[in-house]
Design a protein around this motif. Structure first.
Motif, mmCIF file in Angstrom:
data_model
loop_
_atom_site.group_PDB
_atom_site.id
_atom_site.type_symbol
_atom_site.label_atom_id
_atom_site.label_comp_id
_atom_site.label_asym_id
_atom_site.label_seq_id
_atom_site.Cartn_x
_atom_site.Cartn_y
_atom_site.Cartn_z
ATOM 1 N N HIS A 1 39.384 86.562 106.841
ATOM 2 C CA HIS A 1 39.941 86.773 105.496
ATOM 3 C C HIS A 1 38.893 86.579 104.407
ATOM 4 O O HIS A 1 38.900 87.293 103.413
ATOM 5 C CB HIS A 1 41.159 85.879 105.281
ATOM 6 N N ASN A 2 38.005 85.613 104.617
ATOM 7 C CA ASN A 2 36.928 85.425 103.635
ATOM 8 C C ASN A 2 36.031 86.658 103.562
ATOM 9 O O ASN A 2 35.581 87.043 102.489
ATOM 10 C CB ASN A 2 36.071 84.216 104.020
ATOM 11 N N LYS B 1 37.961 89.713 101.803
ATOM 12 C CA LYS B 1 38.686 89.535 100.549
ATOM 13 C C LYS B 1 38.032 90.211 99.339
ATOM 14 O O LYS B 1 38.692 90.389 98.307
ATOM 15 C CB LYS B 1 38.964 88.054 100.285
ATOM 16 N N SER C 1 37.083 76.983 107.491
ATOM 17 C CA SER C 1 36.572 78.311 107.117
ATOM 18 C C SER C 1 36.323 78.416 105.617
ATOM 19 O O SER C 1 35.658 79.337 105.158
ATOM 20 C CB SER C 1 37.576 79.389 107.532
ATOM 21 N N LEU D 1 38.570 79.111 103.384
ATOM 22 C CA LEU D 1 39.491 80.042 102.719
ATOM 23 C C LEU D 1 40.365 79.277 101.711
ATOM 24 O O LEU D 1 40.842 78.193 102.007
ATOM 25 C CB LEU D 1 40.372 80.732 103.769
#
Ligand code: GN1
Ligand code: MG
Length: 350
Positions: free
Chosen positions: A128-129, A132, A271, A273
């Protein structure tokens, strides 16, 4: 075998005495491990085009996302072109693709290992990082209304109207479960939750691991689409925190393992996030929504006599539904625990 050999010959790979091994994990596409001797080399896959009608969009999405996933801690599975330079092969109206196989990598269908939970959280957060920075609308929709509960409920009602008496009787309790719970689940307001690019199928066996239990990457990128993080959160939780498979028939074995939940959160936190406040507040709901939504989909398919999912026996969809609904119940029972854990770990919000 001859057919698979023929299909493989269109791809731009060295000539070899390849063998094919069917991989039975997926419920939609047909997947084969391509081996030469003891060595596994590729993954060959036939895309189910009655499910994935927008194949061009799907291929485009994968290319966009793969270009974002450059990171030392993220290992990529990429598409191997055909000899004419295409990412997919259209062969007698069938769509095939070939992917590299990461040596010694494997997936877990179930686990109770907290390190696997930690690693799953970490790789999901990293994914997701990495994506994004892209605008979610840059992706095409590969399956309309995929995680839309209103739509899934409407499909269920239609199947219910048309189902045979035997099916209705067999699924009596599950139909009741839907009727009793649907309004609560539909009342959730998604308005303020930010839209992200989501994987949309983050079950445990879509995470690839190395021999030493490090998560390498997410596989099965066909449902990359705009979505809410709670979808990916919920699919990971429903398959990690429960030690048995989603078609387990002995419902007493289905559990909500708190240690696994906490380890997953630790990995996700690691992570880096970040979530907005509304997003953070919605996460626990994902762990309830996703098993419920998959349960409704399985029930609908059971009532429609298994039109959509591959099944190994006639009642498998009903068994999946029962087991998924049982997990949804356990997730509801653990609501306060989940909320507290999430709040304690993710204090820094964007
Ligand atoms: C299907 O084929 P597979 O296992 O990747 C389904 C997912 C479900 C999953 C299992 C396109 O995925 O939504 O999570 O079965 N994919 C599609 O329940 O319907
Ligand atoms: Mg999938």
């Amino acid at each position: 075998m001859e057919k698979l050999r023929k299909i493989l010959s269109y791809f731009d790979i060295p000539k070899g005495a390849y063998q094919f091994e069917f991989i039975s994990n997926g419920l939609i596409n047909d997947t084969f491990l391509v081996k030469e001797g003891c060595e596994s080399n590729y993954i060959l896959q036939k895309i189910n085009t009655s499910v994935f009608k927008n194949v061009n969009g799907l291929v485009k999405n994968i290319a966009i996302i793969l270009s974002q996933l450059d990171h030392t801690a993220y290992e990529k599975v990429h598409l191997i072109n055909t000899k004419t330079g295409k990412p997919i092969l259209n062969w007698e109206n069938e769509i095939w693709r070939l992917m590299n196989y990461i040596p010694d990598s494997h997936v877990y269908n179930t686990t109770n290992d907290v390190q696997i939970a930690f690693e799953t959280g970490k790789i999901l957060g990293l994914f997701h990082n990495l994506v994004k920075g892209l605008h979610p609308q840059e992706l095409e929709i590969t399956i309309q209304n995929f995680h839309n509960l209103t739509y899934r409920y409407a499909q269920f009602l239609e199947a219910y109207e048309n189902a045979s008496d035997t099916h209705l009787q067999e699924a009596y309790h599950e139909i009741d479960f839907v009727k009793n719970n649907i309004s609560t689940l539909l009342s959730i307001d998604f308005d303020k939750i930010p839209l992200r690019i989501c994987h949309n199928d983050t079950k445990l066996n879509n995470v690839l691991f190395s021999i030493d239990k490090k998560a390498l990457c997410l596989i099965d990128l066909d449902t990359l689409m705009p979505g809410f993080f709670l979808y990916d959160f919920g699919d990971a939780i429903r398959t990690l925190v429960n030690p048995v498979t989603e078609d387990e028939r002995d419902l007493s074995l289905i559990m909500f393992d708190k240690m696994m939940f906490s380890s997953f959160l630790k990995g996700l936190k690691k992570s880096g996030l970040k979530f907005t406040q509304t997003e953070r507040e919605s996460l626990h709901f994902g762990a309830i929504l996703m098993p419920f939504l998959h349960g409704i989909r399985a029930l609908t398919d059971y009532l429609e006599k298994n039109k959509y999912y591959k099944v190994a026996y006639a009642n498998q969809n009903l068994d999946r539904c029962k087991s998924l609904f049982r997990f949804a119940e356990l997730a509801v029972e653990n609501t306060n625990f989940m909320k507290e854990e999430i709040q304690n770990r993710f204090e820094i919000l964007e």
